[in-house]
Scaffold this motif. Structure first.
Motif, PDB file in Angstrom:
ATOM      1  N   ARG A 126      11.684   9.194  -6.168  1.00  0.00           N
ATOM      2  CA  ARG A 126      11.644   9.070  -4.717  1.00  0.00           C
ATOM      3  C   ARG A 126      12.436   7.829  -4.298  1.00  0.00           C
ATOM      4  NH1 ARG A 126       5.907  10.914  -2.013  1.00  0.00           N
ATOM      5  NH2 ARG A 126       5.656  12.876  -3.180  1.00  0.00           N
ATOM      6  N   ALA A 127      13.350   8.017  -3.336  1.00  0.00           N
ATOM      7  CA  ALA A 127      14.150   6.909  -2.807  1.00  0.00           C
ATOM      8  C   ALA A 127      13.510   6.404  -1.527  1.00  0.00           C
ATOM      9  CB  ALA A 127      15.578   7.367  -2.546  1.00  0.00           C
ATOM     10  N   LEU A 128      13.341   5.107  -1.425  1.00  0.00           N
ATOM     11  CA  LEU A 128      12.778   4.493  -0.229  1.00  0.00           C
ATOM     12  C   LEU A 128      13.890   4.148   0.746  1.00  0.00           C
ATOM     13  CD1 LEU A 128      10.199   2.086  -1.936  1.00  0.00           C
ATOM     14  CD2 LEU A 128       9.900   4.474  -1.249  1.00  0.00           C
ATOM     15  N   GLU A 129      13.501   3.786   1.962  1.00  0.00           N
ATOM     16  CA  GLU A 129      14.494   3.412   2.966  1.00  0.00           C
ATOM     17  C   GLU A 129      15.161   2.092   2.596  1.00  0.00           C
ATOM     18  OE1 GLU A 129      11.465   1.035   6.006  1.00  0.00           O
ATOM     19  OE2 GLU A 129      12.390   2.926   6.606  1.00  0.00           O
ATOM     20  N   ALA A 130      16.321   1.849   3.198  1.00  0.00           N
ATOM     21  CA  ALA A 130      17.036   0.600   2.942  1.00  0.00           C
ATOM     22  C   ALA A 130      16.185  -0.594   3.375  1.00  0.00           C
ATOM     23  CB  ALA A 130      18.369   0.604   3.677  1.00  0.00           C
ATOM     24  N   MET A 131      16.192  -1.642   2.562  1.00  0.00           N
ATOM     25  CA  MET A 131      15.373  -2.829   2.831  1.00  0.00           C
ATOM     26  C   MET A 131      16.174  -4.090   2.528  1.00  0.00           C
ATOM     27  SD  MET A 131      11.800  -1.744   0.986  1.00  0.00           S
ATOM     28  CE  MET A 131      11.019  -0.158   1.292  1.00  0.00           C
ATOM     29  N   ASN A 132      15.704  -5.212   3.071  1.00  0.00           N
ATOM     30  CA  ASN A 132      16.320  -6.493   2.727  1.00  0.00           C
ATOM     31  C   ASN A 132      15.813  -6.954   1.361  1.00  0.00           C
ATOM     32  OD1 ASN A 132      13.773  -7.780   3.096  1.00  0.00           O
ATOM     33  ND2 ASN A 132      14.169  -7.970   5.275  1.00  0.00           N
ATOM     34  N   ALA A 133      16.388  -8.051   0.867  1.00  0.00           N
ATOM     35  CA  ALA A 133      16.068  -8.514  -0.490  1.00  0.00           C
ATOM     36  C   ALA A 133      14.605  -8.901  -0.634  1.00  0.00           C
ATOM     37  CB  ALA A 133      16.968  -9.693  -0.857  1.00  0.00           C
ATOM     38  N   VAL A 147      15.635   0.930  -2.856  1.00  0.00           N
ATOM     39  CA  VAL A 147      14.957   1.029  -4.157  1.00  0.00           C
ATOM     40  C   VAL A 147      14.561   2.477  -4.392  1.00  0.00           C
ATOM     41  CG1 VAL A 147      12.982   0.278  -5.537  1.00  0.00           C
ATOM     42  CG2 VAL A 147      14.091  -1.337  -3.978  1.00  0.00           C
ATOM     43  N   VAL A 148      14.769   2.930  -5.627  1.00  0.00           N
ATOM     44  CA  VAL A 148      14.366   4.278  -6.027  1.00  0.00           C
ATOM     45  C   VAL A 148      13.267   4.142  -7.076  1.00  0.00           C
ATOM     46  CG1 VAL A 148      15.106   6.490  -6.978  1.00  0.00           C
ATOM     47  CG2 VAL A 148      16.696   5.134  -5.589  1.00  0.00           C
ATOM     48  N   ARG A 150       0.839  -1.214   0.000  1.00  0.00           N
ATOM     49  CA  ARG A 150       0.000   0.000   0.000  1.00  0.00           C
ATOM     50  C   ARG A 150       0.871   1.260   0.000  1.00  0.00           C
ATOM     51  NH1 ARG A 150      -3.069  -3.007   3.812  1.00  0.00           N
ATOM     52  NH2 ARG A 150      -2.037  -1.893   5.514  1.00  0.00           N
ATOM     53  N   PHE A 151       1.909   1.257   0.824  1.00  0.00           N
ATOM     54  CA  PHE A 151       2.796   2.422   0.904  1.00  0.00           C
ATOM     55  C   PHE A 151       3.501   2.660  -0.429  1.00  0.00           C
ATOM     56  CE2 PHE A 151       7.206   3.849   1.576  1.00  0.00           C
ATOM     57  CZ  PHE A 151       6.969   5.134   2.061  1.00  0.00           C
ATOM     58  N   VAL A 152       4.006   1.595  -1.031  1.00  0.00           N
ATOM     59  CA  VAL A 152       4.740   1.725  -2.291  1.00  0.00           C
ATOM     60  C   VAL A 152       3.811   2.194  -3.403  1.00  0.00           C
ATOM     61  CG1 VAL A 152       5.959   0.412  -4.073  1.00  0.00           C
ATOM     62  CG2 VAL A 152       6.515   0.056  -1.662  1.00  0.00           C
ATOM     63  N   THR A 153       2.584   1.729  -3.411  1.00  0.00           N
ATOM     64  CA  THR A 153       1.624   2.175  -4.428  1.00  0.00           C
ATOM     65  C   THR A 153       1.400   3.680  -4.335  1.00  0.00           C
ATOM     66  OG1 THR A 153       0.500   0.018  -4.421  1.00  0.00           O
ATOM     67  CG2 THR A 153      -0.725   1.896  -5.300  1.00  0.00           C
ATOM     68  N   GLN A 154       1.253   4.193  -3.106  1.00  0.00           N
ATOM     69  CA  GLN A 154       1.088   5.641  -2.911  1.00  0.00           C
ATOM     70  C   GLN A 154       2.303   6.409  -3.425  1.00  0.00           C
ATOM     71  OE1 GLN A 154       0.384   6.061   1.280  1.00  0.00           O
ATOM     72  NE2 GLN A 154      -1.673   5.157   1.194  1.00  0.00           N
ATOM     73  N   GLN A 155       3.502   5.912  -3.105  1.00  0.00           N
ATOM     74  CA  GLN A 155       4.719   6.589  -3.547  1.00  0.00           C
ATOM     75  C   GLN A 155       4.846   6.539  -5.068  1.00  0.00           C
ATOM     76  OE1 GLN A 155       6.776   8.262  -1.352  1.00  0.00           O
ATOM     77  NE2 GLN A 155       5.102   7.739   0.044  1.00  0.00           N
ATOM     78  N   ALA A 156       4.499   5.421  -5.681  1.00  0.00           N
ATOM     79  CA  ALA A 156       4.604   5.286  -7.133  1.00  0.00           C
ATOM     80  C   ALA A 156       3.632   6.226  -7.842  1.00  0.00           C
ATOM     81  CB  ALA A 156       4.343   3.841  -7.546  1.00  0.00           C
ATOM     82  N   GLU A 157       2.428   6.336  -7.318  1.00  0.00           N
ATOM     83  CA  GLU A 157       1.456   7.247  -7.922  1.00  0.00           C
ATOM     84  C   GLU A 157       1.905   8.701  -7.802  1.00  0.00           C
ATOM     85  OE1 GLU A 157      -2.074   6.209  -5.853  1.00  0.00           O
ATOM     86  OE2 GLU A 157      -2.569   4.492  -7.154  1.00  0.00           O
ATOM     87  N   ALA A 158       2.548   9.036  -6.685  1.00  0.00           N
ATOM     88  CA  ALA A 158       3.067  10.396  -6.511  1.00  0.00           C
ATOM     89  C   ALA A 158       4.189  10.690  -7.493  1.00  0.00           C
ATOM     90  CB  ALA A 158       3.551  10.582  -5.072  1.00  0.00           C
ATOM     91  N   VAL A 159       5.045   9.716  -7.744  1.00  0.00           N
ATOM     92  CA  VAL A 159       6.129   9.905  -8.713  1.00  0.00           C
ATOM     93  C   VAL A 159       5.559  10.054 -10.117  1.00  0.00           C
ATOM     94  CG1 VAL A 159       8.113   8.764  -9.800  1.00  0.00           C
ATOM     95  CG2 VAL A 159       7.850   8.714  -7.312  1.00  0.00           C
ATOM     96  N   ALA A 160       4.564   9.258 -10.457  1.00  0.00           N
ATOM     97  CA  ALA A 160       3.955   9.345 -11.783  1.00  0.00           C
ATOM     98  C   ALA A 160       3.300  10.706 -12.002  1.00  0.00           C
ATOM     99  CB  ALA A 160       2.930   8.230 -11.959  1.00  0.00           C
ATOM    100  N   GLU A 161       2.741  11.266 -10.945  1.00  0.00           N
ATOM    101  CA  GLU A 161       2.063  12.561 -11.063  1.00  0.00           C
ATOM    102  C   GLU A 161       3.050  13.722 -11.109  1.00  0.00           C
ATOM    103  OE1 GLU A 161      -1.311  15.215  -8.654  1.00  0.00           O
ATOM    104  OE2 GLU A 161      -0.869  13.136  -8.059  1.00  0.00           O
ATOM    105  N   SER A 162       4.084  13.672 -10.276  1.00  0.00           N
ATOM    106  CA  SER A 162       5.016  14.802 -10.171  1.00  0.00           C
ATOM    107  C   SER A 162       6.210  14.691 -11.109  1.00  0.00           C
ATOM    108  CB  SER A 162       5.545  14.909  -8.736  1.00  0.00           C
ATOM    109  OG  SER A 162       6.322  13.757  -8.400  1.00  0.00           O
ATOM    110  N   GLY A 163       6.551  13.462 -11.526  1.00  0.00           N
ATOM    111  CA  GLY A 163       7.722  13.284 -12.374  1.00  0.00           C
ATOM    112  C   GLY A 163       9.033  13.366 -11.625  1.00  0.00           C
TER     113      GLY A 163
END
Length: 293
Positions: A250-257, A286-287, A234-247
């Protein structure tokens, strides 16, 4: 396991992308470099690096048999009698008196103790447990890990059950469920204890069934991994939609594989955006970028 093929500006970038796609660590992967990166005129990139990877089959490596040593033939090392020695001394004295050029007698070497030339068996490991090249399928692995989890619940005095869910032909998820509030002890802060339980189960599996392990068995306790996956998606979907709208990327926090794989899979469902990975573990992130980049 099936191979996945990825590309990147360098071989290492392509390998990291493959790890993200598989959702595993580098120690669990097997790589093949298909094509090295090539640069053209003025240093511009002509071709990206291309690799393919898969989950490494888990099989213990047999020890190489020790080659038996050559043993020398034993000489007759029986001691001479006193009379013979005296006679030899007398003969030597006589020949010396005559001025003979005969070389002095050499001393015989004592016989060496023979070492056992019996080769070590390649069917045992350091701990003495038998090794095997037999394939252990994913259902057999799940049986062993289920027994381990049931024993763990009994050891910590938490009533619960272990349910088996087949994700696909190569993956089985074992869900540990309980009505007890103490189940959180097996999850820990940010799922750290759950990760430790998973590592312990792999050690038990390797000891109980030392063959080649085909497929993967995942463990979820109290639905933690499922809730984590849903919340992250859910969080990633929100961030992806924001990137698609603003162009704007966005870099996310460090995560495991495992979590990075969830991010990549989720972003692939959103139009107009893509993902790239930066850094190395444990700080790899992931960015989310506009698809035009």
């Amino acid at each position: 396991m099936q191979w996945v093929e990825t590309t990147g500006r360098t071989v290492e970038d392509a390998k990291e992308a493959a790890l993200d796609q598989l959702g595993i660590d580098a120690s669990e992967a097997e790589f093949e470099v298909i094509e090295e990166p090539r640069t053209g005129l003025f240093g511009r990139m002509r071709n990206e690096a291309r690799v393919r990877a898969r989950v490494k089959p888990k099989s213990p490596r047999p020890k190489q048999e020790r080659r038996p040593r050559r043993t020398r033939s034993r000489k007759d090392d029986a001691p001479r009698s006193g009379g013979d020695s005296a006679g030899a001394d007398s003969e030597t004295t006589d020949t010396d008196d005559e001025g003979s050029a005969e070389a002095p007698a050499t001393k015989e070497r004592p016989a060496r103790r023979r070492r056992s030339s019996k080769p070590r068996s390649a069917s045992t490991n350091q701990e003495g447990s038998a090794m095997s090249d037999e394939v252990v399928n994913v259902d057999q692995q799940a049986d062993i890990i289920t027994e381990f989890l049931e024993g763990l619940l009994e050891a910590v005095a938490i009533p619960g059950t272990v349910t088996r869910n087949k994700v696909d032909d190569d993956t089985i998820e074992l869900a540990v469920e309980s009505d007890s509030n103490e189940l959180g002890l097996l999850i820990g802060p940010k799922g750290q204890t759950l990760t430790s339980v998973h590592e312990l189960s792999r050690a038990v599996l390797q000891r109980r069934a030392p063959g080649r392990h085909d497929g993967r068995v995942r463990i979820d306790i109290g639905g933690y991994r499922r809730r984590r996956q849903e919340a992250l998606a859910r969080f990633v979907t929100q961030q992806a939609e924001a990137v698609a709208e603003s162009g704007v990327s966005r870099a996310l926090e460090a995560m495991n594989a495992v979590d990075r794989k969830i991010v990549h899979d989720t972003v692939n469902e959103v139009d107009g955006v893509a993902t790239i990975s930066e850094g190395v573990d444990p700080d790899r992130r992931v960015v989310i970028v506009p698809a035009s980049e």
